[in-house]
Design a protein around this motif. Structure first.
Motif, short mmCIF file in Angstrom:
data_model
loop_
_atom_site.label_atom_id
_atom_site.label_comp_id
_atom_site.label_asym_id
_atom_site.label_seq_id
_atom_site.Cartn_x
_atom_site.Cartn_y
_atom_site.Cartn_z
N HIS A 123 19.78 109.41 15.75
CA HIS A 123 20.47 109.37 14.46
C HIS A 123 21.79 108.61 14.55
O HIS A 123 22.20 107.95 13.60
CB HIS A 123 20.69 110.79 13.91
CG HIS A 123 21.60 111.64 14.73
ND1 HIS A 123 22.95 111.67 14.52
CD2 HIS A 123 21.36 112.49 15.76
CE1 HIS A 123 23.52 112.50 15.38
NE2 HIS A 123 22.57 113.01 16.15
N GLN A 124 22.47 108.66 15.72
CA GLN A 124 23.71 107.90 15.88
C GLN A 124 23.43 106.40 15.90
O GLN A 124 24.17 105.62 15.30
CB GLN A 124 24.42 108.32 17.17
CG GLN A 124 25.09 109.66 17.09
CD GLN A 124 25.87 110.01 18.35
OE1 GLN A 124 25.92 109.20 19.28
NE2 GLN A 124 26.44 111.19 18.40
N LEU A 125 22.38 106.01 16.60
CA LEU A 125 22.04 104.59 16.66
C LEU A 125 21.68 104.05 15.27
O LEU A 125 22.09 102.96 14.89
CB LEU A 125 20.87 104.37 17.62
CG LEU A 125 21.09 104.77 19.08
CD1 LEU A 125 19.83 104.52 19.89
CD2 LEU A 125 22.27 104.03 19.68
N ILE A 126 20.92 104.85 14.53
CA ILE A 126 20.51 104.42 13.18
C ILE A 126 21.71 104.31 12.27
O ILE A 126 21.88 103.32 11.54
CB ILE A 126 19.46 105.39 12.60
CG1 ILE A 126 18.12 105.22 13.35
CG2 ILE A 126 19.28 105.18 11.11
CD1 ILE A 126 17.04 106.19 12.93
N ARG A 127 22.60 105.31 12.31
CA ARG A 127 23.79 105.27 11.44
C ARG A 127 24.68 104.09 11.78
O ARG A 127 25.28 103.47 10.90
CB ARG A 127 24.56 106.58 11.56
CG ARG A 127 23.91 107.68 10.77
CD ARG A 127 24.47 109.04 11.02
NE ARG A 127 25.87 109.06 11.36
CZ ARG A 127 26.53 110.14 11.73
NH1 ARG A 127 25.90 111.29 11.78
NH2 ARG A 127 27.79 110.11 12.03
N ALA A 128 24.79 103.76 13.08
CA ALA A 128 25.63 102.64 13.49
C ALA A 128 25.09 101.31 12.98
O ALA A 128 25.85 100.35 12.81
CB ALA A 128 25.74 102.61 15.01
N LEU A 129 23.80 101.24 12.71
CA LEU A 129 23.18 99.99 12.25
C LEU A 129 23.15 99.87 10.72
O LEU A 129 22.66 98.87 10.21
CB LEU A 129 21.75 99.90 12.79
CG LEU A 129 21.63 99.74 14.31
CD1 LEU A 129 20.19 99.92 14.75
CD2 LEU A 129 22.14 98.37 14.74
N MET A 130 23.64 100.89 10.01
CA MET A 130 23.59 100.86 8.54
C MET A 130 24.99 100.60 7.98
O MET A 130 25.86 101.47 8.05
CB MET A 130 23.05 102.19 8.01
CG MET A 130 21.61 102.44 8.38
SD MET A 130 20.99 104.00 7.71
CE MET A 130 20.99 103.63 5.95
N PRO A 131 25.23 99.39 7.45
CA PRO A 131 26.53 99.10 6.84
C PRO A 131 26.78 100.01 5.64
O PRO A 131 25.85 100.36 4.91
CB PRO A 131 26.43 97.63 6.41
CG PRO A 131 25.25 97.09 7.15
CD PRO A 131 24.34 98.25 7.39
N LEU A 132 28.04 100.37 5.44
CA LEU A 132 28.41 101.28 4.35
C LEU A 132 28.09 100.65 2.99
O LEU A 132 28.43 99.50 2.73
CB LEU A 132 29.92 101.58 4.43
CG LEU A 132 30.47 102.53 3.38
CD1 LEU A 132 29.88 103.93 3.58
CD2 LEU A 132 31.98 102.59 3.46
#
Length: 198
Positions: A123-132
Motif C-alpha cells: 500500500h505504501q508503494l502504491i500510494r507513493a506512485l499516485m500523484p495528489l
C-alpha cells in the motif's frame, strides 16, 4: 405363426423399453456429472481469486513478506525420461568471475534498495506512485507499480484489492468516470506519508 410374431414383438418391446431406460439413466448421470464439474470449476476459480486477494492483503501488512507459492507437482512425463530413469536436474551455468566484484559499493547499494522495496508494504508503494488529485485507473496504477518495482510481480487484482483497502481507510478516494472506477490520492495520503517519514 402369429404366436411367433407376437413373441418376437414382445421381446423387441422389452429390449426397447430397457434401452430407453438405460439411455435416460445415462443422460441423467451425464447431466448430473456436468453440473458437478461446473460447480467444482466455479469453486476453483473462487479459491484462486481468494488466494490472490489474501496474498495482496498479506503483503499490504507492515513488515509482511510474501508467502512461498506451493510447488507444482511434476507431471509423469517430466519425472521420468524416455528410458524410464528419473530426469536429470539441469546444471546451473557458472557465474562469471570478477563481474560482481567490479563495483561492490554499487552492488551493495542496489541490494539495499531492493531489500527496502521488497520489505515495504504494497500500500505504501502504491500510494507513493499516485500523484495528489490525479484520478487513476487500476491498470494505470498497476502499470506504474510494475515499471517502478518489477521485482514485486503484483497482479492487477491485488492492486485493485489494495486500492479498495486504502479507500476504506480514507487514504484514497474512489469515483466513476465513463463506467470505470477511478482512484485518487487524497490530502490524507500526503499527510500520512509525511507523518511516517518524520
Amino acid at each position: 405363426m402369429n404366436d411367433t410374431d407376437s413373441a418376437s414383438q414382445s421381446v423387441q418391446r422389452v429390449y426397447a423399453e430397457r434401452f430407453a431406460t438405460d439411455l435416460a439413466d445415462n443422460r441423467a448421470e451425464q447431466k448430473e456429472l456436468t453440473a458437478q464439474i461446473e460447480q467444482l470449476r466455479s469453486r476453483l476459480d473462487q479459491l484462486r481469486t481468494d488466494e490472490t486477494w489474501l496474498t495482496g492483503m498479506q503483503s499490504a501488512l507492515p513488515g509482511a513478506t510474501a508467502p512461498p507459492r506451493p510447488r507444482r507437482a511434476p507431471q509423469a512425463d517430466e519425472a521420468q525420461a524416455g528410458d524410464g530413469h528419473p530426469a536429470a536436474k539441469p546444471v546451473p551455468s557458472p557465474r562469471p568471475v570478477g563481474r560482481a566484484k567490479a563495483n561492490p559499493t554499487r552492488a551493495r547499494a542496489a541490494g539495499r534498495k531492493a531489500d527496502t522495496t521488497a520489505a515495504a508494504p504494497l500500500h505504501q508503494l502504491i500510494r507513493a506512485l499516485m500523484p495528489l488529485g490525479e484520478p487513476r485507473l487500476v491498470r494505470e496504477v498497476h502499470a506504474a507499480l510494475t515499471k517502478a518495482h518489477p521485482e514485486r510481480g503484483t497482479s492487477v487484482q491485488v492492486v485493485r484489492n489494495t486500492l479498495e483497502t486504502l479507500v476504506k481507510r480514507g487514504v484514497v478516494g474512489k469515483g466513476t468516470q465513463k463506467g470505470a472506477a477511478m482512484y485518487t490520492a487524497t490530502e490524507s495520503a500526503l499527510t500520512d506519508e509525511s507523518r511516517a517519514a518524520g
